[in-house]
Design an enzyme around this catalytic site. Structure first.
Site, PDB file in Angstrom:
ATOM      1  N   ASP A 211      -6.884   1.278  -1.164  1.00 23.59           N
ATOM      2  CA  ASP A 211      -6.588   0.593   0.087  1.00 23.59           C
ATOM      3  C   ASP A 211      -7.191   1.415   1.225  1.00 23.59           C
ATOM      4  O   ASP A 211      -6.656   2.455   1.618  1.00 23.59           O
ATOM      5  CB  ASP A 211      -5.063   0.456   0.246  1.00 23.59           C
ATOM      6  N   GLN A 214      -6.958   2.168   6.542  1.00 23.56           N
ATOM      7  CA  GLN A 214      -6.922   3.215   7.573  1.00 23.56           C
ATOM      8  C   GLN A 214      -8.057   4.214   7.428  1.00 23.56           C
ATOM      9  O   GLN A 214      -8.169   5.134   8.237  1.00 23.56           O
ATOM     10  CB  GLN A 214      -5.593   3.976   7.517  1.00 23.56           C
ATOM     11  N   LYS A 237      -8.716  -3.091  12.403  1.00 24.70           N
ATOM     12  CA  LYS A 237      -8.440  -1.673  12.643  1.00 24.70           C
ATOM     13  C   LYS A 237      -9.739  -0.902  12.902  1.00 24.70           C
ATOM     14  O   LYS A 237      -9.717   0.295  13.146  1.00 24.70           O
ATOM     15  CB  LYS A 237      -7.706  -1.061  11.458  1.00 24.70           C
ATOM     16  N   CYS A 375       5.703  -0.313   8.184  1.00 23.51           N
ATOM     17  CA  CYS A 375       5.497  -1.000   6.886  1.00 23.51           C
ATOM     18  C   CYS A 375       5.385   0.002   5.748  1.00 23.51           C
ATOM     19  O   CYS A 375       4.633  -0.201   4.787  1.00 23.51           O
ATOM     20  CB  CYS A 375       4.271  -1.912   6.912  1.00 23.51           C
TER      21      CYS A 375
HETATM   22  N1  PMP Z   1      -2.799  -0.903   4.241  1.00 21.23           N
HETATM   23  C1  PMP Z   1      -2.607   0.011   5.198  1.00 21.23           C
HETATM   24  C2  PMP Z   1      -2.631   1.457   4.855  1.00 21.23           C
HETATM   25  C3  PMP Z   1      -2.405  -0.405   6.507  1.00 21.23           C
HETATM   26  O1  PMP Z   1      -2.209   0.503   7.470  1.00 21.23           O
HETATM   27  C4  PMP Z   1      -2.388  -1.790   6.805  1.00 21.23           C
HETATM   28  C5  PMP Z   1      -2.131  -2.294   8.207  1.00 21.23           C
HETATM   29  N2  PMP Z   1      -1.116  -1.635   8.892  1.00 21.23           N
HETATM   30  C6  PMP Z   1      -2.601  -2.687   5.770  1.00 21.23           C
HETATM   31  C7  PMP Z   1      -2.805  -2.218   4.495  1.00 21.23           C
HETATM   32  C8  PMP Z   1      -2.647  -4.161   6.021  1.00 21.23           C
HETATM   33  O2  PMP Z   1      -3.844  -4.467   6.692  1.00 21.23           O
HETATM   34  P1  PMP Z   1      -4.131  -5.880   7.344  1.00 21.23           P
HETATM   35  O3  PMP Z   1      -3.477  -5.863   8.682  1.00 21.23           O
HETATM   36  O4  PMP Z   1      -5.632  -5.934   7.444  1.00 21.23           O
HETATM   37  O5  PMP Z   1      -3.608  -6.928   6.442  1.00 21.23           O
END
Ligand code: PMP
Length: 417
Positions: A211, A214, A237, A375
């Site tokens: 993932d 970030q 982001k 989150c």
């Molecule tokens: N993974 C991480 C580590 C994140 O920080 C985020 C967004 N806060 C996401 C996934 C989800 O990303 P998106 O907003 O593009 O769905």
């Protein structure tokens, strides 16, 4: 085309003013104070180059892609596919077909879970994640594991907020079919040793998703060098619009995977008796995609490339260093997460002040930081805090802005005693 400092290469930190001019929102005031935007891990601001790309598309180029034989549609298709090639080079994927446009990192993960995961995972199998995952990289796997009777295992983190590699290795087993791990933690800033994790997981026979939501805004990602099977990117982001992101998938996996959603554009032929599917990436892009978003993401990548990783690293490292040093002077402030390898993200709590109150107080000074669980509720549980305040920096932030935050926190300290 870039208008300002971002045009030339080899910029120095003194170019920051002209870089900031690229971001119109940074010129505004909130609550009568200059905006100090320190919530870049939630979403970054957008440069004019991206905003103008969207505006230009809707003003003079709008047409649906892949279907029309007329000029505008052909142009929109060419621009959309050019954005894919730009994204492919950005991630160093071997082929443009390995890059799927999605809504964001969340959808990218759900695509892998719903397509690859659902087709390979069986009762008794294991999926390994880490204890610092974003909910987006926990919940979809939980849903799948529950549905098929598989087990979700979690590699632990330590008090510094890092992922000990030996513990990760111990959590791998022949039953581990999929490993899903975050490259950079959004709540702790930790940069995981993903190349090493990928190689251990692959040795043990697992398929690996990283993932990168970030990571992509802060460092040059090379999916071939990482050796991962899937890599997720969140456009919003990294200076691109919301609602657009990338899924990198290794070609042979994408070829073999069943569709994620059915609909227009993802088919080769449709008959009531049997439908056949288009090859990737079209197989995974059912329906009209976010065309303007893809173009905007292409413009954001171009912007990052012209700003240059050297400039980004230099700026973000000095912002992080300054923030850690100055925040440490605020009485009763405690950092949550202290990894040595970290991105420009700082989480903290303050004695006697709830994180939400911290956020509200600094907002009075025009400072935007995030407060809450980000989150990552399991990370909050691990550190036994309900929430943290988080300042996250982009290359356009300044040391003065860090000082504004620190002054506001000192005032908060005085109010709360
Ligand atoms: N993974 C991480 C580590 C994140 O920080 C985020 C967004 N806060 C996401 C996934 C989800 O990303 P998106 O907003 O593009 O769905």
């Amino acid at each position: 085309m870039l208008k300002t400092a971002a045009r030339s290469s080899g910029r120095t930190a003194s170019d920051i003013r002209s870089v900031r001019d690229d971001f119109p929102i940074l010129q505004r005031q909130v609550r009568g104070k200059p905006l100090v935007y320190l919530d870049n891990a939630a979403t970054s601001q957008k440069p004019s180059q991206v905003i103008e790309t969207l505006s230009r598309y809707y003003r003079s180029q709008n047409a649906n892609i892949h279907r029309g034989v007329y000029y505008l549609s052909e142009r929109a298709t060419a621009d959309y596919e050019a954005a894919r090639v730009r994204a492919q080079r950005f991630l160093n994927a071997a082929q443009p077909e390995e890059v799927v446009f999605v809504r964001g990192a969340t959808e990218a993960i759900n695509l892998v879970v719903g397509s690859y995961g659902r087709s390979v995972l069986r009762s008794g199998d294991e999926v390994l994640i880490s204890a610092m995952e974003h909910h987006s990289n926990i919940v979809p796997w939980q849903i799948l594991c529950e549905a098929v009777g598989a087990r979700l295992r979690v590699a632990p983190i330590d008090r510094a907020g890092t992922l000990p590699v030996d513990e990760f290795e111990r959590a791998l087993s022949p039953r581990t079919k999929i490993v899903a791990v975050v490259h950079v933690s959004n709540s702790l800033g930790t940069i995981n040793p993903v190349k090493q994790l990928v190689s251990l997981a692959k040795e043990s026979g697992a398929v690996v998703l990283v993932d990168g939501a970030q990571a992509a805004p802060h460092m040059q990602v090379d999916v071939q060098q990482l050796g991962c099977d899937f890599y997720t990117v969140s456009g919003h982001k990294m200076y691109a619009p919301t609602g657009i992101g990338l899924l990198y998938g290794r070609g042979e996996l994408l070829e073999a995977m069943p569709p994620y959603q059915g609909g227009g554009e993802m088919i080769r032929s449709v008959a009531f008796e049997k439908t056949t599917y288009a090859p990737p990436p079209a197989k995974f892009e059912a329906g009209t995609p976010h065309i303007a978003g893809a173009l905007g993401l292409g413009a954001a990548i171009e912007y990052i490339e012209q700003i240059g990783w050297g400039f980004i690293h230099e700026r973000e490292a000095s912002l992080l260093e300054h923030a850690l040093e100055r925040l440490a002077t605020v009485p009763g402030l405690r950092f949550v997460g202290s990894a040595r390898e970290r991105a420009s993200v700082v989480s903290f709590v303050m004695d006697g002040i709830h994180a939400h109150d911290i956020g509200t107080i600094v907002d009075q000074e025009g400072v935007a930081i995030r407060t809450g669980h980000h989150c990552t509720q399991p990370v909050m549980d691990f550190f036994r805090v309900p929430a943290t305040a988080r300042a996250s920096f982009a290359f356009y932030n300044t040391l003065d802005e860090v000082d504004v935050l620190v002054r506001a926190l000192q005032e908060a300290r005085e109010v709360f005693g």
